[in-house]
Design an enzyme around this catalytic site. Sequence first.
Site, PDB file in Angstrom:
ATOM      1  N   ARG A 225       0.670  -1.434   0.122  1.00 53.99           N
ATOM      2  CA  ARG A 225      -0.047  -0.046   0.541  1.00 53.99           C
ATOM      3  C   ARG A 225       1.001   1.751  -0.111  1.00 53.99           C
ATOM      4  NH1 ARG A 225      -3.852  -2.319  -1.503  1.00 53.99           N
ATOM      5  NH2 ARG A 225      -5.384  -3.101  -0.575  1.00 53.99           N
ATOM      6  N   HIS A 273      -1.691   1.022 -10.053  1.00 53.87           N
ATOM      7  CA  HIS A 273      -2.081   0.151  -9.002  1.00 53.87           C
ATOM      8  C   HIS A 273      -2.743  -0.907 -10.213  1.00 53.87           C
ATOM      9  CE1 HIS A 273      -4.037  -0.235  -4.263  1.00 53.87           C
ATOM     10  NE2 HIS A 273      -4.073  -2.070  -4.909  1.00 53.87           N
TER      11      HIS A 273
HETATM   12  P1  NAP Z   1      -2.111 -11.706   3.886  1.00 50.80           P
HETATM   13  O1  NAP Z   1      -2.136 -13.347   3.188  1.00 50.80           O
HETATM   14  O2  NAP Z   1      -2.513 -11.748   4.414  1.00 50.80           O
HETATM   15  O3  NAP Z   1      -0.107 -12.335   4.238  1.00 50.80           O
HETATM   16  C1  NAP Z   1       0.222 -11.122   4.916  1.00 50.80           C
HETATM   17  C2  NAP Z   1       1.437 -11.337   4.865  1.00 50.80           C
HETATM   18  O4  NAP Z   1       2.250 -10.014   5.771  1.00 50.80           O
HETATM   19  C3  NAP Z   1       2.132 -12.962   6.447  1.00 50.80           C
HETATM   20  O5  NAP Z   1       3.114 -13.752   6.129  1.00 50.80           O
HETATM   21  C4  NAP Z   1       2.248 -11.526   8.338  1.00 50.80           C
HETATM   22  O6  NAP Z   1       2.428 -12.998   8.396  1.00 50.80           O
HETATM   23  C5  NAP Z   1       3.019 -10.460   6.880  1.00 50.80           C
HETATM   24  N1  NAP Z   1       3.287  -9.735   7.770  1.00 50.80           N
HETATM   25  C6  NAP Z   1       2.017  -8.802   8.593  1.00 50.80           C
HETATM   26  N2  NAP Z   1       2.234  -7.959   9.980  1.00 50.80           N
HETATM   27  C7  NAP Z   1       3.339  -7.545   9.863  1.00 50.80           C
HETATM   28  C8  NAP Z   1       4.511  -7.282  10.532  1.00 50.80           C
HETATM   29  N3  NAP Z   1       4.935  -6.547  11.611  1.00 50.80           N
HETATM   30  N4  NAP Z   1       6.000  -7.480  10.154  1.00 50.80           N
HETATM   31  C9  NAP Z   1       6.286  -8.787   9.344  1.00 50.80           C
HETATM   32  N5  NAP Z   1       5.394  -9.649   8.035  1.00 50.80           N
HETATM   33  C10 NAP Z   1       4.194  -8.590   8.332  1.00 50.80           C
HETATM   34  O7  NAP Z   1      -1.999 -11.081   2.206  1.00 50.80           O
HETATM   35  P2  NAP Z   1      -2.459 -11.450   1.207  1.00 50.80           P
HETATM   36  O8  NAP Z   1      -3.215 -11.879   0.350  1.00 50.80           O
HETATM   37  O9  NAP Z   1      -0.822 -11.562   0.413  1.00 50.80           O
HETATM   38  O10 NAP Z   1      -1.607  -9.110   0.406  1.00 50.80           O
HETATM   39  C11 NAP Z   1      -0.436  -8.536   0.534  1.00 50.80           C
HETATM   40  C12 NAP Z   1      -1.310  -7.211   0.715  1.00 50.80           C
HETATM   41  O11 NAP Z   1      -0.554  -6.670  -0.707  1.00 50.80           O
HETATM   42  C13 NAP Z   1      -2.385  -7.019   0.970  1.00 50.80           C
HETATM   43  O12 NAP Z   1      -2.807  -6.575   2.237  1.00 50.80           O
HETATM   44  C14 NAP Z   1      -2.041  -5.591  -0.347  1.00 50.80           C
HETATM   45  O13 NAP Z   1      -1.869  -4.224   0.795  1.00 50.80           O
HETATM   46  C15 NAP Z   1      -1.751  -5.522  -1.107  1.00 50.80           C
HETATM   47  N6  NAP Z   1      -2.073  -6.352  -2.429  1.00 50.80           N
HETATM   48  C16 NAP Z   1      -1.677  -5.327  -3.317  1.00 50.80           C
HETATM   49  C17 NAP Z   1      -2.555  -5.410  -4.472  1.00 50.80           C
HETATM   50  C18 NAP Z   1      -1.595  -4.483  -5.761  1.00 50.80           C
HETATM   51  O14 NAP Z   1      -2.650  -4.770  -6.737  1.00 50.80           O
HETATM   52  N7  NAP Z   1      -1.081  -3.715  -6.016  1.00 50.80           N
HETATM   53  C19 NAP Z   1      -3.046  -6.236  -4.926  1.00 50.80           C
HETATM   54  C20 NAP Z   1      -3.603  -6.859  -3.685  1.00 50.80           C
HETATM   55  C21 NAP Z   1      -2.906  -7.315  -2.784  1.00 50.80           C
HETATM   56  P3  NAP Z   1       2.421 -14.082   9.222  1.00 50.80           P
HETATM   57  O15 NAP Z   1       2.263 -15.147   7.615  1.00 50.80           O
HETATM   58  O16 NAP Z   1       3.239 -14.403  10.287  1.00 50.80           O
HETATM   59  O17 NAP Z   1       0.764 -13.471   9.235  1.00 50.80           O
END
Ligand code: NAP
Length: 310
Positions: A225, A273
């Site tokens: 983000r 994005h």
């Molecule tokens: P997810 O499955 O919830 O994975 C989040 C990861 O981040 C997990 O491994 C989590 O650790 C880790 N994390 C969270 N807080 C942390 C911290 N304080 N320190 C270290 N690691 C931390 O999410 P996802 O589905 O992969 O999506 C990730 C993000 O991608 C979304 O939240 C969104 O912001 C972004 N996104 C961007 C686009 C785009 O088009 N640019 C599209 C979709 C999503 P744990 O494994 O320990 O829980």
Amino acid sequence: MPTIALLSSVADMRHLHQAFQEEFPEARLRMGDDLGALCEIDAAVCWRPPPGLLARMPNLALIQSAAAGIDHLTSDPTLPDVPVFRIIDPAMAFGMASYVCWAVVHRQRAMADYLAHAQAHVWKPRRLEPPQQHGVGIAGLGTLGLACAQALMALGYRVRGWSRTPRSAPAGLQAFHGDAQRDQFLSGCDTLVCLLPLTPETMGILSRDLFERLPRGAHLVNVGRGAHLVEADLLSALDDGLLRAATLDTFVEEPLPPAHPFWHDPRITVTPHIATATSPVVIARQTRLNLERLRQGNAQAAAVDLKRGY
Ligand code: NAP
């Protein structure tokens, strides 16, 4: 027959209409200025909904994020206390993996230079840095981060990942977790990819303090983000040579204003994005499934843990 509001303050949600008709024909849809009586709404499908609106729906039973992230919901202090779900979609992970592989290869192989040379009919090959000599670190080893790690490993990159809690990683992926292992993780990232969710802990994490812990001249890819990045710190880190380049897909202000310095800086690649997108069919299907789970009383396991924040 549930009544579902499609809500966004920034996007036209009519693009979901056909998918809902096909996947969830019994749902009554409300959107735009035509929401009808708010007390009739059972569920809301949201992408940046108008702040305060969800709290005015007294019988709301479910909030479905139309995206993988939920920060666009939790930023509303009046968010009602009902189960929140996010999209988890392998096809979305493929989209993200292809974007991240492109971003890494584009800079590591100096493709921008070759494209400029081609325009000028200049033939100027360079020595190839093998991918095994280039470390890519994925901050956020979740659904999307893991898919990117696997795709990069298939291309031969040396990949490491960082999560909040310990994770079982696929063979070949070096896994780090927690604040205690953060600096060790960063020290091996010639390219750092941010795929973290936006939470109070991760807001502003892409700052000078972090850039100083990367190998000098690293490449930053932010597909998380916009608010993960401290924009002024990026510009000064590029000027000082701490970073060599940045590829940015998300911004605090979207669309990125025309006068923003990022547009004019050749060291920064801006994309609007588009790293990946959720398919309308998947949004309709997952909304239906989550309402079904709710009816059967087993929604809790699939709902987002709001205390954790992602
Ligand atoms: P997810 O499955 O919830 O994975 C989040 C990861 O981040 C997990 O491994 C989590 O650790 C880790 N994390 C969270 N807080 C942390 C911290 N304080 N320190 C270290 N690691 C931390 O999410 P996802 O589905 O992969 O999506 C990730 C993000 O991608 C979304 O939240 C969104 O912001 C972004 N996104 C961007 C686009 C785009 O088009 N640019 C599209 C979709 C999503 P744990 O494994 O320990 O829980």
